[in-house]
Each structure stands twice: as structure tokens, then as C-alpha cells.
Enzyme design. Structure first.
Site, PDB file in Angstrom:
ATOM      1  N   LYS A  87      -4.193   3.480  -8.558  1.00  0.00           N
ATOM      2  CA  LYS A  87      -4.554   2.595  -7.723  1.00  0.00           C
ATOM      3  C   LYS A  87      -5.839   2.658  -7.154  1.00  0.00           C
ATOM      4  O   LYS A  87      -6.256   3.659  -6.511  1.00  0.00           O
ATOM      5  CB  LYS A  87      -3.557   2.596  -6.436  1.00  0.00           C
TER       6      LYS A  87
HETATM    7  O1  I22 Z   1      -1.011  -1.188  -2.580  1.00  0.00           O
HETATM    8  C1  I22 Z   1       0.240  -0.903  -2.490  1.00  0.00           C
HETATM    9  C2  I22 Z   1       0.969  -1.031  -3.867  1.00  0.00           C
HETATM   10  O2  I22 Z   1      -0.153  -1.357  -4.886  1.00  0.00           O
HETATM   11  C3  I22 Z   1       0.898  -0.319  -1.359  1.00  0.00           C
HETATM   12  O3  I22 Z   1       1.170   0.795  -1.717  1.00  0.00           O
HETATM   13  C4  I22 Z   1       0.187  -0.558  -0.303  1.00  0.00           C
HETATM   14  O4  I22 Z   1      -0.902   0.272  -0.109  1.00  0.00           O
HETATM   15  C5  I22 Z   1       1.051  -0.762   0.917  1.00  0.00           C
HETATM   16  O5  I22 Z   1       2.033  -1.780   0.828  1.00  0.00           O
HETATM   17  C6  I22 Z   1       0.202  -1.334   2.219  1.00  0.00           C
HETATM   18  O6  I22 Z   1      -0.837  -0.615   2.302  1.00  0.00           O
HETATM   19  C7  I22 Z   1       1.094  -1.195   3.279  1.00  0.00           C
HETATM   20  O7  I22 Z   1       0.644  -1.795   4.367  1.00  0.00           O
HETATM   21  P1  I22 Z   1       1.257  -1.771   5.860  1.00  0.00           P
HETATM   22  O8  I22 Z   1       2.747  -1.760   5.931  1.00  0.00           O
HETATM   23  O9  I22 Z   1       0.415  -0.598   6.432  1.00  0.00           O
HETATM   24  O10 I22 Z   1       0.750  -3.024   6.278  1.00  0.00           O
END
Ligand code: I22
Length: 226
Positions: A87
Site C-alpha cells: 500500500k
Molecule cells: O486504504 C486502505 C485500504 O487500502 C485502508 O486501510 C485505509 O487506510 C483506511 O480505511 C482508512 O485510512 C481509514 O480511514 P478512517 O476510518 O480513519 O477515515
């Protein structure tokens, strides 16, 4: 549709991989922080052990320099396994790393996507998944529904293999909207799945069926016991 768990919690993964048709597990440094002072690579290998090699495991780089991101990716691939989706946030430096990682044939998930243009660049760079942050986009007054729809259009226009892995959800309606607007995959915390079944109507339907069955065949009778 691919449903993924956005968690690094072993117990949650063990429990929910039995409940949903799990396609993969995603995490980021904030999610990993919730697990405390873990042995990072051993922990990720444990998650891989639970989900198996067929499901996708997405692990984020933490370095902020181009060289650092590539080193992080090399370590992740060496210490977990070479199938891991690396990622990488779609910043200017991140995009450069994505291009290089794809050049090396590595699986890549382009993350931290808030705008269509970030997505278009990541699609052109050959990212396997792009991760738009649904709730965070809404908070910024960016319409995630329209953006995801246009990302899907761009994938179709360019005949690209990239899939949209929508992320950052706070409720089930957001997940539905992402999938209905063209996301092929969605990653969510177990709170969202619990929320989906936390409906008095579902509970009542089950209780009514049980009451009718018991009224007919008696309290202890099950289909298996007939
Ligand atoms: O990007 C991915 C999957 O590729 C997730 O793990 C992603 O980092 C997370 O869903 C987010 O950062 C979570 O966002 P939030 O709940 O903090 O708004």
C-alpha cells in the site's frame, strides 16, 4: 464484490473470516497502532496464516522518501511474502514508488485517494487496487459517489485491470453507495458488519419463526431431531 476487513486485530480476523466471504485484509499504521507494541512482521505473518495465500493482504509502507518506500516494500515482501499488496499513498513521491514497484512486478494498492485525479494517475501507473477514502472525502465536501463512478468509468475507458477498493467507512450506507457506484471491493472495520445486522426487524423475524416452529412441534424439536 470483494469484502475486506480493515483491521490488524487477530481475534477479529479469526472470527469474521468465518462469517463473511472474506477477500482480504487491509491495514495502515493507524490501524496497526491499535494492536500495541507488536512484532510487526510476525503479526502480519500470523494474519496471512489465518486468511491463507488465496486472499489478499495489503500492508502499507511508512517511509516518506522514494528510496525509503522502496526499502519498506522490499522488507515487507521479504519478511511476510511476495504476494502482499504494497500500500502506497498517492502523493507525488508515492506515485513514483508505485511506478517503480509495478515495473518490478509487485502487487500494489494505491491508497489515501481523495480526488479523481489521484485515482487517474494511479490507474495509469498500473496500480492493482486504488483506495478512495469514502468518509474522509465526504468530510471534505468531495462527493465520493460521483468520484467513484468516474474512477470506474476511467478504468473502463482505458481497459485497465485496476480495481477500486473503497475504504474509510462509517456506516453501511456508505459501503452500499461505493459498491453501487462501481467499486469492485470495499474494506471495512468489523463495526460496520456488526451494524449491518444490528436491526430489531432481523431479530424479530428470527424470534417469530422460532415461536411458530415451537408452537407446532414443541420447544425442544429441531429439524434435525424430527
Ligand atoms: O486504504 C486502505 C485500504 O487500502 C485502508 O486501510 C485505509 O487506510 C483506511 O480505511 C482508512 O485510512 C481509514 O480511514 P478512517 O476510518 O480513519 O477515515
Amino acid at each position: 464484490m470483494e469484502f475486506m476487513l480493515d483491521t490488524a486485530n487477530i481475534e477479529e480476523i479469526k472470527q469474521y473470516e468465518k462469517i463473511i466471504a472474506l477477500a482480504g485484509v487491509t491495514s495502515n499504521p493507524t490501524i496497526v497502532k491499535k494492536e500495541g507494541d507488536i512484532d510487526f512482521f510476525a503479526h502480519m505473518k500470523k494474519i496471512r496464516g489465518i486468511i491463507g495465500m488465496e486472499k489478499s493482504l495489503h500492508v502499507q509502507v511508512v517511509a516518506t522518501s522514494y528510496e525509503g518506500m522502496l526499502k519498506d516494500a522490499e522488507m515487507i515482501l521479504a519478511k511476510i511474502d511476495s504476494n502482499v499488496f504494497i500500500k502506497v499513498p498517492v502523493s507525488e513521491i508515492g506515485l513514483k514508488a508505485i511506478k517503480e514497484l509495478k515495473h518490478r512486478g509487485v502487487n500494489v494498492t494505491a491508497t489515501a485517494i481523495y480526488t479523481k485525479f489521484q485515482a487517474y494517475l494511479a490507474i495509469a501507473a498500473g496500480a492493482d487496487y486504488i483506495a478512495p477514502y469514502f468518509n474522509r472525502m465526504e468530510n471534505l465536501n468531495i462527493d465520493p459517489r460521483e468520484a467513484i463512478h468516474e474512477m470506474a468509468q476511467e478504468i473502463a475507458r482505458t481497459n485497465s485491470q485496476t480495481k477500486i477498493l473503497a475504504a474509510s467507512f462509517k456506516n453501511v450506507g456508505q459501503v452500499n453507495a461505493a459498491l453501487e457506484n462501481g467499486a469492485q471491493a470495499a474494506t471495512m472495520g468489523v463495526d460496520i458488519i456488526k451494524q449491518a445486522f444490528d436491526m430489531p426487524a432481523i431479530e424479530k423475524a428470527v424470534m417469530d419463526f422460532t415461536a411458530d416452529w415451537e408452537a407446532t412441534f414443541g420447544e425442544k424439536a429441531t429439524i434435525a431431531s424430527l
